[in-house]
Design a protein around this motif. Structure first.
Motif, short mmCIF file in Angstrom:
data_model
loop_
_atom_site.label_atom_id
_atom_site.label_comp_id
_atom_site.label_asym_id
_atom_site.label_seq_id
_atom_site.Cartn_x
_atom_site.Cartn_y
_atom_site.Cartn_z
N THR A 1 0.85 -1.19 0.00
CA THR A 1 0.00 0.00 0.00
C THR A 1 0.88 1.24 0.00
O THR A 1 1.84 1.34 0.77
CB THR A 1 -0.90 0.01 1.25
OG1 THR A 1 -1.61 -1.22 1.27
CG2 THR A 1 -1.90 1.15 1.20
N CYS A 2 0.56 2.19 -0.86
CA CYS A 2 1.33 3.44 -0.95
C CYS A 2 0.66 4.51 -0.10
O CYS A 2 -0.55 4.46 0.12
CB CYS A 2 1.40 3.88 -2.41
SG CYS A 2 2.45 5.32 -2.69
N HIS A 3 1.44 5.50 0.36
CA HIS A 3 0.87 6.58 1.16
C HIS A 3 -0.14 7.41 0.38
O HIS A 3 -0.95 8.13 0.94
CB HIS A 3 1.96 7.48 1.74
CG HIS A 3 2.74 8.21 0.70
ND1 HIS A 3 2.30 9.37 0.12
CD2 HIS A 3 3.92 7.92 0.09
CE1 HIS A 3 3.18 9.78 -0.77
NE2 HIS A 3 4.17 8.92 -0.82
N CYS A 4 -0.10 7.30 -0.97
CA CYS A 4 -1.06 8.06 -1.79
C CYS A 4 -2.43 7.37 -1.83
O CYS A 4 -3.38 7.92 -2.40
CB CYS A 4 -0.52 8.25 -3.21
SG CYS A 4 -0.59 6.76 -4.24
N GLY A 5 -2.52 6.18 -1.25
CA GLY A 5 -3.80 5.48 -1.20
C GLY A 5 -3.93 4.36 -2.23
O GLY A 5 -4.86 3.56 -2.16
N ARG A 6 -3.02 4.33 -3.20
CA ARG A 6 -3.09 3.27 -4.21
C ARG A 6 -2.24 2.08 -3.76
O ARG A 6 -1.59 2.11 -2.72
CB ARG A 6 -2.60 3.80 -5.56
CG ARG A 6 -3.47 4.92 -6.12
CD ARG A 6 -2.92 5.43 -7.44
NE ARG A 6 -3.60 6.63 -7.87
CZ ARG A 6 -3.29 7.87 -7.45
NH1 ARG A 6 -2.29 8.05 -6.61
NH2 ARG A 6 -3.97 8.91 -7.86
N THR A 7 -2.26 1.04 -4.57
CA THR A 7 -1.53 -0.17 -4.23
C THR A 7 -0.46 -0.45 -5.28
O THR A 7 -0.70 -0.25 -6.47
CB THR A 7 -2.50 -1.38 -4.16
OG1 THR A 7 -3.53 -1.05 -3.23
CG2 THR A 7 -1.80 -2.65 -3.69
N ASN A 8 0.71 -0.90 -4.82
CA ASN A 8 1.82 -1.30 -5.70
C ASN A 8 2.32 -0.17 -6.61
O ASN A 8 2.72 -0.41 -7.75
CB ASN A 8 1.44 -2.53 -6.55
CG ASN A 8 1.23 -3.75 -5.69
OD1 ASN A 8 1.86 -3.89 -4.64
ND2 ASN A 8 0.36 -4.65 -6.12
N CYS A 9 2.30 1.07 -6.09
CA CYS A 9 2.95 2.17 -6.81
C CYS A 9 4.45 1.84 -6.91
O CYS A 9 5.01 1.16 -6.06
CB CYS A 9 2.82 3.48 -6.03
SG CYS A 9 1.20 4.22 -6.09
N ILE A 10 5.08 2.36 -7.94
CA ILE A 10 6.53 2.18 -8.13
C ILE A 10 7.28 2.59 -6.86
O ILE A 10 8.25 1.94 -6.45
CB ILE A 10 6.99 2.99 -9.36
CG1 ILE A 10 6.55 2.25 -10.65
CG2 ILE A 10 8.50 3.24 -9.34
CD1 ILE A 10 6.77 3.02 -11.93
N GLU A 11 6.82 3.66 -6.20
CA GLU A 11 7.48 4.13 -4.98
C GLU A 11 7.52 3.08 -3.88
O GLU A 11 8.43 3.08 -3.04
CB GLU A 11 6.77 5.41 -4.48
CG GLU A 11 7.46 6.05 -3.30
CD GLU A 11 6.97 7.46 -3.03
OE1 GLU A 11 7.14 8.33 -3.90
OE2 GLU A 11 6.41 7.70 -1.94
N THR A 12 6.55 2.16 -3.86
CA THR A 12 6.53 1.15 -2.79
C THR A 12 7.65 0.12 -2.94
O THR A 12 7.91 -0.64 -2.02
CB THR A 12 5.17 0.40 -2.72
OG1 THR A 12 5.00 -0.38 -3.91
CG2 THR A 12 4.01 1.35 -2.55
N VAL A 13 8.29 0.08 -4.11
CA VAL A 13 9.42 -0.86 -4.27
C VAL A 13 10.75 -0.13 -4.47
O VAL A 13 11.79 -0.64 -4.07
CB VAL A 13 9.20 -1.84 -5.45
CG1 VAL A 13 8.00 -2.73 -5.20
CG2 VAL A 13 9.10 -1.14 -6.77
#
Ligand SMILES: [Zn+2]
Length: 298
Positions: free
Chosen positions: A171-183
């Motif tokens: 989960t990303c802090h922006c509310g979406r899931t599996n954003c590039i930022e999460t990896v």
């Protein structure tokens, strides 16, 4: 000369930049954490300390961006400036106009004009740090659009080609899931290492362990290079920049620069890859330098 300010989560750096790219004066202070007003006061004090009787131009790089409709700050997850008329409040105090731009855009501008991208026309800059930002500069000009989010590839969804390299959805802090930022952020890199080894370790420690031939640490860096190349392939397919410049703490993981070209092959819509992927020249210092470059040379 021009003045550039880089507002970060832990420090505010201000420089007076000569037109030849040399720094005339540099000041670094801790980012005030009390409240919004102290952030504004601290920045204005820093500018006053750098200002000359000629009244040099001032540019400021910040996390997030100014919303073009409201002129209020948005998307800044690390500071208490969201929802504020940040630019106007500083201009009111100083009594002259300034320019404000996203910090990843400032980083890219600095590297395109003075740094690792200076020989190239189309430069895509990437920050791999606390977050995962980006910016695009063509012919030394920043490219920005009606939403002012050019280069924000960190909140695109990870391509399916590399998604199976993570253990579970993130989960990303922006509310979406599996954003590039999460990896690709520092946090993402640490999470991958924990998934592999069961151990919690800072990115610098993981890199050191890999140098000592620790199997999980080496595997973590292999996976990171594959994920990064997979995510960069979407940039190459969309923009086809001459060079991609990597900055932020994770850009210091040296082995990735040899791995990325191999991993890009097969993921990009072309048989060969001409795109250069290189480390930033100025590292952390690019923020303030790029902010100064928001104005033309005087
Ligand atoms: Zn996100």
């Amino acid at each position: 000369m021009r003045i550039g300010i880089d507002l970060g989560g832990t420090k505010v750096e201000g420089i007076r930049l000569k037109d030849n790219g040399q720094i005339d004066k540099k000041i670094r202070v801790s980012t005030p954490i009390e409240n919004y007003d102290t952030v504004i006061t601290s920045i204005c004090d820093l500018i006053s300390d750098l200002q000359t009787p000629d009244r040099l131009s001032v540019g400021i790089g910040t996390p997030g961006t100014l919303d073009p409709q409201t002129n209020f700050m948005k998307n800044s997850d690390s500071l208490c400036i969201n929802g504020s008329p940040f630019k106007k409040d500083i201009e009111d105090k100083l009594d002259y106009s300034i320019r404000v731009e996203n910090d990843a855009n400032c980083f890219t501008l600095s590297e395109a004009i003075y740094g690792a991208g200076k020989e190239f026309k189309c430069v895509f800059g990437v920050i791999l740090g606390t977050g995962c930002g980006g910016g695009l500069v063509v012919s030394r000009n920043l490219v920005n659009g009606p939403n002012r989010i050019s280069g924000e590839w960190g909140h695109n969804c990870m391509p399916t080609s590399v998604r199976d390299l993570i253990g579970s959805d993130r989960t990303c802090h922006c509310g979406r899931t599996n954003c590039i930022e999460t990896v690709l952020s520092g946090r993402g890199f640490k999470q991958t290492f924990t998934e592999l080894s069961g151990i919690q370790m800072e990115p610098e420690g993981i890199t050191k362990q890999a140098e000592l031939h620790d199997k999980d640490a080496k595997n973590c860096i292999d996976i990171y290079a594959k994920q990064l190349a997979g995510c960069l392939s979407t940039i190459v397919n969309t923009i086809d920049p001459d060079v991609i410049v990597l900055g932020g703490g994770l850009s210091n993981i040296k082995p990735i620069y040899e791995m990325i070209p191999n991993h890009l092959c097969g993921q990009v819509f072309n048989d060969t890859i001409q795109t250069k992927v290189v480390a930033a020249s100025f590292g952390d210092a690019s923020g303030a330098r790029g902010a100064a470059c928001l104005w033309p040379k005087s």
